[in-house]
Motif scaffolding. Structure first.
Motif, PDB file in Angstrom:
ATOM      1  N   VAL A 125      56.184  23.192  15.570  1.00 31.31           N
ATOM      2  CA  VAL A 125      55.803  23.434  14.182  1.00 31.31           C
ATOM      3  C   VAL A 125      56.241  24.822  13.713  1.00 31.31           C
ATOM      4  N   ASP A 126      56.086  25.830  14.573  1.00 35.89           N
ATOM      5  CA  ASP A 126      56.333  27.211  14.159  1.00 35.89           C
ATOM      6  C   ASP A 126      57.806  27.598  14.228  1.00 35.89           C
ATOM      7  N   PHE A 127      58.574  27.021  15.164  1.00 31.24           N
ATOM      8  CA  PHE A 127      59.954  27.470  15.335  1.00 31.24           C
ATOM      9  C   PHE A 127      60.982  26.350  15.180  1.00 31.24           C
ATOM     10  N   LEU A 128      60.767  25.239  15.865  1.00 28.50           N
ATOM     11  CA  LEU A 128      61.818  24.214  15.918  1.00 28.50           C
ATOM     12  C   LEU A 128      62.038  23.559  14.565  1.00 28.50           C
ATOM     13  N   LEU A 129      60.973  23.136  13.898  1.00 31.95           N
ATOM     14  CA  LEU A 129      61.133  22.472  12.594  1.00 31.95           C
ATOM     15  C   LEU A 129      61.702  23.406  11.529  1.00 31.95           C
ATOM     16  N   PRO A 130      61.220  24.659  11.386  1.00 34.29           N
ATOM     17  CA  PRO A 130      61.865  25.555  10.415  1.00 34.29           C
ATOM     18  C   PRO A 130      63.330  25.831  10.728  1.00 34.29           C
ATOM     19  N   ALA A 131      63.682  25.958  12.009  1.00 29.81           N
ATOM     20  CA  ALA A 131      65.078  26.198  12.371  1.00 29.81           C
ATOM     21  C   ALA A 131      65.946  24.995  12.029  1.00 29.81           C
ATOM     22  N   ALA A 132      65.453  23.784  12.318  1.00 31.52           N
ATOM     23  CA  ALA A 132      66.221  22.581  11.984  1.00 31.52           C
ATOM     24  C   ALA A 132      66.363  22.410  10.483  1.00 31.52           C
ATOM     25  N   SER A 133      65.286  22.698   9.737  1.00 29.73           N
ATOM     26  CA  SER A 133      65.364  22.592   8.282  1.00 29.73           C
ATOM     27  C   SER A 133      66.365  23.586   7.706  1.00 29.73           C
ATOM     28  N   SER A 134      66.377  24.817   8.225  1.00 28.81           N
ATOM     29  CA  SER A 134      67.332  25.818   7.748  1.00 28.81           C
ATOM     30  C   SER A 134      68.768  25.402   8.072  1.00 28.81           C
ATOM     31  N   PHE A 135      68.986  24.830   9.249  1.00 28.46           N
ATOM     32  CA  PHE A 135      70.339  24.406   9.615  1.00 28.46           C
ATOM     33  C   PHE A 135      70.824  23.281   8.707  1.00 28.46           C
ATOM     34  N   LEU A 136      69.976  22.287   8.457  1.00 31.00           N
ATOM     35  CA  LEU A 136      70.379  21.170   7.596  1.00 31.00           C
ATOM     36  C   LEU A 136      70.611  21.638   6.164  1.00 31.00           C
ATOM     37  N   ARG A 137      69.870  22.631   5.711  1.00 34.06           N
ATOM     38  CA  ARG A 137      69.993  23.105   4.333  1.00 34.06           C
ATOM     39  C   ARG A 137      71.225  23.979   4.135  1.00 34.06           C
ATOM     40  N   LEU A 138      71.624  24.747   5.144  1.00 35.44           N
ATOM     41  CA  LEU A 138      72.707  25.709   4.988  1.00 35.44           C
ATOM     42  C   LEU A 138      74.037  25.233   5.568  1.00 35.44           C
ATOM     43  N   TYR A 139      74.065  24.060   6.163  1.00 35.08           N
ATOM     44  CA  TYR A 139      75.317  23.567   6.751  1.00 35.08           C
ATOM     45  C   TYR A 139      76.374  23.401   5.645  1.00 35.08           C
ATOM     46  N   GLY A 140      77.591  23.827   5.935  1.00 33.45           N
ATOM     47  CA  GLY A 140      78.671  23.747   4.950  1.00 33.45           C
ATOM     48  C   GLY A 140      78.525  24.743   3.820  1.00 33.45           C
ATOM     49  N   TYR A 141      77.970  25.916   4.084  1.00 34.34           N
ATOM     50  CA  TYR A 141      77.697  26.908   3.055  1.00 34.34           C
ATOM     51  C   TYR A 141      78.991  27.425   2.435  1.00 34.34           C
ATOM     52  N   ARG A 142      79.014  27.501   1.092  1.00 32.02           N
ATOM     53  CA  ARG A 142      80.136  28.044   0.341  1.00 32.02           C
ATOM     54  C   ARG A 142      79.603  28.831  -0.846  1.00 32.02           C
TER      55      ARG A 142
END
Length: 546
Positions: A217-234
């Motif tokens: 809850v504290d680390f894995l889910l926020p990290a996965a959410s950030s990765f999915l949101r920022l993937y392919g950043y331009r």
């Protein structure tokens, strides 16, 4: 009600709403039935199906009864369900029109457009949104952007040409940002809970459920959410317009004017500082997406971040030399660290005294480690914080282990509050709290302890810029050249109870007491009550009561 041609949401909104309700409906019957001890698969499936069907009917009704009118100078959103609402938004007051596509929209070829205002009240969410087909959404957004940013709509060749990104962000950069871009305390808790879960699993044979759940809850889910949101950043720039796009499953593109930026923030978490990396963010009102402040550059080398900062927003550079904190600042810092260290020592003594099974050496080691962390925090809190002001920009460096540098434009400061404790007052020191508008509404930044006369220059400089004319609000606004009339409302919204949805009619006798008068009252609630009051008075006069 508005008349004329209107648009309606793409039917994918019904599918998206039903799928979201179905995902939650899986948990509701399980929790309810398991609580009462009567869980069966047939009952669970029946409840899930009923809940999903009810959600589908509600989404269809909402879809059918929501209309969008795009008039000459404003857009109107009308909803005619249990509550009748009408929202009007002036085109000239729009701050941005952002584009978002969730998995359902991408599968069905639809795009969701959100309309944002420069509003502190609704800064955290968009004022309106509409879901259209991809080509219709592109045409509507181009039309809106031409009015917001004061530029003609791009041609087909210009629209097909994709500009190069200002920063090259790789897969490794996004991965590092997802894991180490969060606050150091969150990373530390995640590392400790992971280590304890692994120790209990391999050392004791039984993993700790609480530690594992806290890690997820504290680390894995926020990290996965950030990765999915920022993937392919331009990030791209066209004149004064900056566009940021990213996303793996759900894509999003935000656009804003550089003149709308209130603050530039450089974040450097502790582990990122050791790696020589930083994160660049900006505070812009009117880019509400519920995901935090707009990100100009994910975790990259600090030199790359600062180069992007200097090229995009050179007017936010502070030319003054930063000053360190006063010596009296160490008193408050040591007091806070001492309170936490004393609490740790007292807890260790209680555990050793009342828990015979506890190993005194282990407890003493944990307490000593906590006290060392408090001492380390105190040293970093005193050395990290800084302040500078050159008349145009106020630069505040806050934090302890995580260093955050805010570059605030003086013309965007709402108010500055300078306060000092009794000890600080004797030494001529104080703290300053600067408030401004941000992406999520009103926010403030509190400085460390510095000379009071230096901090008071913030408010005096803001007032001086207003008096001598250096502050000009018009340079932060973009209006069409032909708009010379008075200012108009940003947003008009009206909501009232829709009695016609329930077929409720108010019937009373008329003035002479003959016949009946039926009133549907399409107006607001206040007008309705006034009409009812006049009718009752007329009825009483006819009966001789008045």
């Amino acid at each position: 009600m508005t008349k004329g041609p209107f648009l309606r949401n793409h039917w994918s909104v019904v599918a998206s709403g039903t799928l979201r309700a179905a995902s939650w409906s899986v948990l509701i019957p399980v929790v309810m039935l398991a609580s009462y001890g009567a869980f069966t698969l047939e009952r669970a499936l029946l409840m899930i199906g009923a809940f999903t069907a009810a959600s589908a009917v509600a989404n269809v009704i909402l879809w059918r009864r929501t209309r969008y009118y795009f008039l000459e100078d404003e857009m109107t959103v009308e909803r005619n369900t249990v509550f009748r609402s009408e929202t009007r938004i002036q085109y000239d007051r729009l701050a941005s029109v952002n584009e978002e596509r969730d998995p359902v929209c991408r599968l069905l070829g639809a795009v969701r457009l959100s309309f944002n205002l420069n509003s502190s009240v609704n800064a955290s969410k968009a004022e309106a949104f509409i879901v259209l087909k991809a080509d219709e959404a592109a045409a509507l957004r181009a039309r809106m952007d031409s009015r917001i940013f004061g530029r003609p709509a791009p041609s087909e060749d210009e629209a097909a040409e994709e500009p190069a990104s200002l920063v090259d962000v790789s897969f490794a950069d996004i991965l590092l940002h997802s894991m180490f871009g969060m606050p150091s305390a969150q990373v530390g808790v995640g590392a400790v809970t992971l280590a304890y879960s692994l120790f209990t699993f391999f050392g004791l044979g039984t993993p700790s459920v609480a530690a594992t759940l806290l890690f997820v809850v504290d680390f894995l889910l926020p990290a996965a959410s950030s990765f999915l949101r920022l993937y392919g950043y331009r990030i791209t720039r066209s004149g004064d317009k900056v566009s940021v796009s990213s996303g793996l499953l759900s894509t999003r593109e935000d656009s804003f004017l550089l003149s709308k930026v209130n603050c530039v923030r450089v974040r450097e978490p502790f582990l990122c500082r050791l790696m020589g990396r930083a994160i660049l963010e900006v505070e812009v009102v009117g880019t509400a997406n519920g995901k935090g402040v707009p990100l100009l550059c994910p975790l990259k080398r600090r030199s790359v971040v600062m180069d992007l900062f200097h090229s995009l927003l050179p007017e936010f550079e502070c030319s003054a030399e930063p000053m360190g904190q006063c010596r009296v600042a160490s008193a408050g810092i040591l007091l806070k660290a001492g309170i936490v260290a004393s609490a740790l020592l007292a807890a260790a003594c209680l555990i050793v005294t009342y828990e015979p099974a506890a190993d005194p050496e282990v407890v003493a080691g944990v307490a000593l480690f906590g006290i060392l962390l408090c001492a380390f925090w105190a040293v970093m809190a005193y050395r990290t914080r800084a302040f500078a002001c050159d008349g145009d920009i106020a630069m505040l460096v806050v934090g302890a282990c995580d260093r955050i540098t805010d570059h605030i434009l003086m013309d965007k400061v709402q108010f500055a509050d300078v306060r000092s404790s009794p000890i600080q007052r004797r030494k001529g020191a104080a703290r300053c709290r600067i408030s401004m508008l941000s992406t999520s509404g009103a926010t403030s930044v509190t400085s460390g302890v510095f000379p009071a006369e230096e901090l008071e220059k913030v408010s005096s400089t803001v007032l001086a810029r207003i008096k001598d004319g250096r502050y000009d609000f018009r340079r932060f606004q973009r209006r069409p050249a032909d708009h010379t009339g008075p200012n108009r409302l940003y947003l008009y919204r009206r909501t009232n109870f829709n009695r016609s949805a329930f077929r409720i009619r108010n019937i009373w006798r008329n003035k002479n007491g003959h016949g009946k008068h039926t009133c549907h009252h399409p107006k607001g609630r206040n007008q309705k009550r006034e009409g009812q009051g006049r009718a009752v008075q007329q009825h009483r006069r006819g009966q001789g009561h008045l």
